[in-house]
Design an enzyme around this catalytic site. Structure first.
Site, PDB file in Angstrom:
ATOM      1  N   ASP A  95      -7.928  28.712   3.022  1.00 23.59           N
ATOM      2  CA  ASP A  95      -7.742  26.988   2.933  1.00 23.59           C
ATOM      3  C   ASP A  95      -6.239  27.259   2.792  1.00 23.59           C
ATOM      4  O   ASP A  95      -5.560  28.970   1.513  1.00 23.59           O
ATOM      5  CB  ASP A  95      -8.142  26.421   1.413  1.00 23.59           C
ATOM      6  CG  ASP A  95      -8.796  25.653   2.415  1.00 23.59           C
ATOM      7  OD1 ASP A  95      -8.014  24.310   2.582  1.00 23.59           O
ATOM      8  OD2 ASP A  95     -10.281  24.843   2.290  1.00 23.59           O
ATOM      9  N   ASP A 198      -4.987  22.240   4.700  1.00 25.31           N
ATOM     10  CA  ASP A 198      -5.609  21.482   3.495  1.00 25.31           C
ATOM     11  C   ASP A 198      -4.587  20.008   4.142  1.00 25.31           C
ATOM     12  O   ASP A 198      -3.349  20.399   3.655  1.00 25.31           O
ATOM     13  CB  ASP A 198      -5.786  21.767   1.987  1.00 25.31           C
ATOM     14  CG  ASP A 198      -6.977  20.998   1.552  1.00 25.31           C
ATOM     15  OD1 ASP A 198      -7.236  20.471   1.889  1.00 25.31           O
ATOM     16  OD2 ASP A 198      -5.793  20.308   0.829  1.00 25.31           O
ATOM     17  N   GLU A 252      -6.763  19.958   8.972  1.00 16.80           N
ATOM     18  CA  GLU A 252      -7.648  18.592   8.059  1.00 16.80           C
ATOM     19  C   GLU A 252      -6.724  18.001   8.627  1.00 16.80           C
ATOM     20  O   GLU A 252      -5.559  17.310   7.914  1.00 16.80           O
ATOM     21  CB  GLU A 252      -8.046  18.390   7.157  1.00 16.80           C
ATOM     22  CG  GLU A 252      -9.098  18.175   6.344  1.00 16.80           C
ATOM     23  CD  GLU A 252      -8.737  17.894   5.132  1.00 16.80           C
ATOM     24  OE1 GLU A 252     -10.112  17.354   4.611  1.00 16.80           O
ATOM     25  OE2 GLU A 252      -7.434  17.962   4.635  1.00 16.80           O
ATOM     26  N   HIS A 328     -17.535  20.478   2.370  1.00 21.37           N
ATOM     27  CA  HIS A 328     -17.347  20.168   1.094  1.00 21.37           C
ATOM     28  C   HIS A 328     -17.328  19.131   1.145  1.00 21.37           C
ATOM     29  O   HIS A 328     -16.994  18.634  -0.709  1.00 21.37           O
ATOM     30  CB  HIS A 328     -17.017  21.256   0.392  1.00 21.37           C
ATOM     31  CG  HIS A 328     -15.661  21.238   0.830  1.00 21.37           C
ATOM     32  ND1 HIS A 328     -14.806  21.424   2.090  1.00 21.37           N
ATOM     33  CD2 HIS A 328     -14.101  21.035   0.348  1.00 21.37           C
ATOM     34  CE1 HIS A 328     -13.186  21.025   1.937  1.00 21.37           C
ATOM     35  NE2 HIS A 328     -13.031  20.430   0.746  1.00 21.37           N
ATOM     36  N   ASP A 329     -16.274  18.078   1.678  1.00 21.87           N
ATOM     37  CA  ASP A 329     -16.797  16.985   1.406  1.00 21.87           C
ATOM     38  C   ASP A 329     -17.013  15.121   2.067  1.00 21.87           C
ATOM     39  O   ASP A 329     -16.697  14.134   1.882  1.00 21.87           O
ATOM     40  CB  ASP A 329     -14.954  16.256   1.793  1.00 21.87           C
ATOM     41  CG  ASP A 329     -13.999  17.505   1.664  1.00 21.87           C
ATOM     42  OD1 ASP A 329     -14.056  17.794   0.011  1.00 21.87           O
ATOM     43  OD2 ASP A 329     -13.222  17.720   1.654  1.00 21.87           O
TER      44      ASP A 329
HETATM   45  C1  GLC Z   1      -9.195  18.174   1.138  1.00 23.96           C
HETATM   46  C2  GLC Z   1     -10.447  18.700   0.961  1.00 23.96           C
HETATM   47  C3  GLC Z   1     -10.714  18.253  -0.156  1.00 23.96           C
HETATM   48  C4  GLC Z   1      -9.767  18.249  -1.739  1.00 23.96           C
HETATM   49  C5  GLC Z   1      -8.821  17.567  -1.264  1.00 23.96           C
HETATM   50  C6  GLC Z   1      -7.482  17.416  -2.119  1.00 23.96           C
HETATM   51  O1  GLC Z   1      -9.312  16.780   1.504  1.00 23.96           O
HETATM   52  O2  GLC Z   1     -11.527  19.431   1.570  1.00 23.96           O
HETATM   53  O3  GLC Z   1     -12.098  19.022  -1.085  1.00 23.96           O
HETATM   54  O4  GLC Z   1     -10.906  17.141  -2.338  1.00 23.96           O
HETATM   55  O5  GLC Z   1      -7.719  17.397   0.259  1.00 23.96           O
HETATM   56  O6  GLC Z   1      -6.860  18.767  -1.693  1.00 23.96           O
END
Ligand code: GLC
Length: 546
Positions: A95, A198, A252, A328-329
């Site tokens: 990540d 991320d 992402e 995980h979100d």
């Molecule tokens: C991304 C991650 C998430 C995190 C956010 C801030 O969306 O997947 O878990 O809270 O970024 O880093």
């Protein structure tokens, strides 16, 4: 482009496997389970953030990019993990958090010291505004985790689109970008194979003016103010130039990108990233609107088909894509679109629906055994910073039992409960006290039992990945076409033809087709070759046809 034929798997380090009894997963724990991943057919690992962090957001709040958090182990453990993974043919994707740091990162500690500090410009600082003589934030924009996206510090505000312990980096600042690229080089030199970038959509922010977004909220959830703005693509280009040629990247891309936005990031002829994760398919039931006594899970099959179909068709032969149900979100897909009353059937159906599409699969740990949402009762059972912050805000507008239904259905913690390895104490995850509740259903829902049961969801995944390999010209590279009916069925055409039939519901449905069936490739009930099926609840049949 090896990644096209890879099978990815996301490990959430905190919840995967604890070898020290701390109640928190660790790197040695991941090493211990590499053989399991090989057994499953995985050859690409996405590792959630393991950098040094105060863990406000479980590691997405980085305080030292160059070190491993002691909760997870050391740099030597990480090197061992890479060595052991390589031995087994597994590539490692880390990540990469580029949008923000922790407020405990040395850059921010410096930045907040004074306005003329050299690191001031590494973050986004603005003066307050005054409306009718009353001081307000620089803009009325909301943060993803609730409240304003600004936090007061001294006589100015810093921007934080996530938690207040995660100040946003200022991507306009060249020195800051250079420092980030140096850090990226460090991990490349260590031999990682790629990065999951991320929150990449948010690197550029719009001019700081109030949003005229409707609604009664004080802070407007107008994500367009910091999502997919033009300079983000320039930054991504710069990042790509700084990466070694063969470095794999998956970004992402939140904020509802259009096909054009996606292609600007990943199109073969102008590629900034190798593939992206999109979110459209994450909200196709009534879960996110469930301020009621009980959550009635109504899946909008038509929406779901549209959400996947638009990328399967729109990106075909123009770019590559990532396939995933959840990470995980999000809540567990078994609880969201599956049905625990038909656990085996719906678990296998979910696998079939997604992984007969083209793209690189990314399973989320536990998906391969059909793990469910957590069995949380009270707000004190939750750990996620966004959930806890949201709870306070939601109570201002809704009765407590409705807020709890909502959180139990949608909280990110649902996917973060410990991996269920065995039916024993703490599901075999830890010998200590787990950092978050282990789901009670581990007594019947766990890896060990499913490894022994030839009819389990886990065994089905293994078979499915074998079929994906055997028929790769069609499944990975062939054309995709949905059938226009109320099932979730589609045809893949390459050097063979594959008909994928899915009844995503607990009602029976009649399904007819006019192809000649050559072979049954997979099914989750006993079936014969036929041109007409009365599909049972969550029935799934994959046929080679002509
Ligand atoms: C991304 C991650 C998430 C995190 C956010 C801030 O969306 O997947 O878990 O809270 O970024 O880093």
């Amino acid at each position: 482009m090896w990644y096209k034929e890879a099978i990815g798997y996301q490990v959430y380090p905190k919840s995967f496997n604890d070898t020290t009894g701390s109640g928190i997963g660790d790197l040695r724990g991941i090493i211990e389970k590499l053989d399991y991943l090989v057994y499953l057919g995985v050859d690409l690992l996405w590792l959630g953030p393991i950098y040094k962090s105060p863990m406000d957001d479980n590691g997405y709040d980085v305080s030292d990019f160059y070190d491993i958090d002691p909760l997870y182990g050391s740099l030597d453990d990480f090197k061992d993990l890479m060595k052991e993974a390589k031995k087994r043919g597994i590539r490692i994707t880390m990540d990469l958090v580029l949008n923000h740091t922790s407020d405990e990162h040395p850059w921010f500690i410096e930045s907040r010291k004074s306005k003329d500090n050299p690191y001031r410009d590494y973050y986004i600082w603005q003066k307050p505004r005054f409306v009718d003589g009353v001081e307000v934030e620089p803009t009325n924009w909301a943060s993803f985790f609730g409240g304003s996206c600004w936090e007061k510090d001294g006589d100015e505000y810093y921007m934080k689109i996530f938690s207040k312990k995660m100040p946003d980096l200022n991507w306009e600042c060249e020195a800051m970008r250079e420092d980030l690229y140096k850090m990226v080089e460090f991990w490349c030199d260590l031999g990682v194979d790629g990065f999951r970038v991320d929150a990449v959509s948010h690197l550029e922010k719009a001019p700081f003016e109030d949003s005229d977004f409707g609604g009664s909220e004080t802070y407007k959830p107008d994500w367009k103010k910091f999502s997919n703005l033009p300079k983000m693509y320039t930054y991504l280009e710069e990042l790509k130039r700084r990466l070694p040629e063969n470095m794999f990247t998956v970004g992402e891309l939140g904020g509802g990108p259009s096909i054009e936005d996606v292609l600007r990031s990943v199109a073969y002829d102008n590629k900034r990233l190798d593939m992206i994760f999109t979110f459209d398919h994450n909200w196709a039931n009534d879960g996110f609107d469930s301020f009621k006594d009980e959550f009635i899970n109504v899946v909008d099959v038509k929406k779901l088909k549209n959400d996947f179909g638009k990328f399967q068709v729109g990106l075909y032969e123009k770019s590559w894509h990532a396939l995933y149900w959840l990470n995980h979100d999000h809540p567990r897909v078994m609880s969201q679109y599956g049905n625990v009353d038909y656990h085996k059937e719906s678990g296998k159906l979910l696998a079939t629906i997604l992984y007969f599409m083209w793209g690189t699969p990314f399973l989320y740990n536990g998906e391969e055994i059909g793990m469910t949402n957590g069995d949380f009762e009270e707000i004190t059972d939750f750990r996620d910073v966004a959930t806890v912050k949201n709870y306070e805000n939601l109570l201002k507008e809704h009765p407590k039992n409705h807020v709890m239904t909502f959180l139990k259905t949608t909280s990110r913690d649902n996917a973060r409960t410990p991996m269920q390895w065995t039916s024993g104490d703490n599901a075999g995850f830890t010998t200590g006290t787990p950092w978050i509740k282990v789901n009670e259903n581990h007594t019947w829902l766990n890896v060990e039992d499913q490894m022994k049961d030839p009819n389990s969801i886990l065994q089905y995944y293994k078979k499915l990945f074998e079929v994906r390999k055997e028929y790769k010209e069609t499944i990975l590279y062939g054309e995709f076409e949905f059938l226009e009916d109320e099932t979730f069925s589609y045809i893949r055409t390459g050097d063979t033809k594959i008909l994928v039939i899915n009844n995503l519901s607990s009602d029976e449905k009649v399904f007819k087709h006019e192809f000649t069936v050559k072979k049954i490739l997979l099914s989750n009930y006993n079936v014969d070759k036929s041109n007409e099926y009365t599909l049972r609840p969550y029935e799934s049949i994959v046929l080679e046809v002509e």
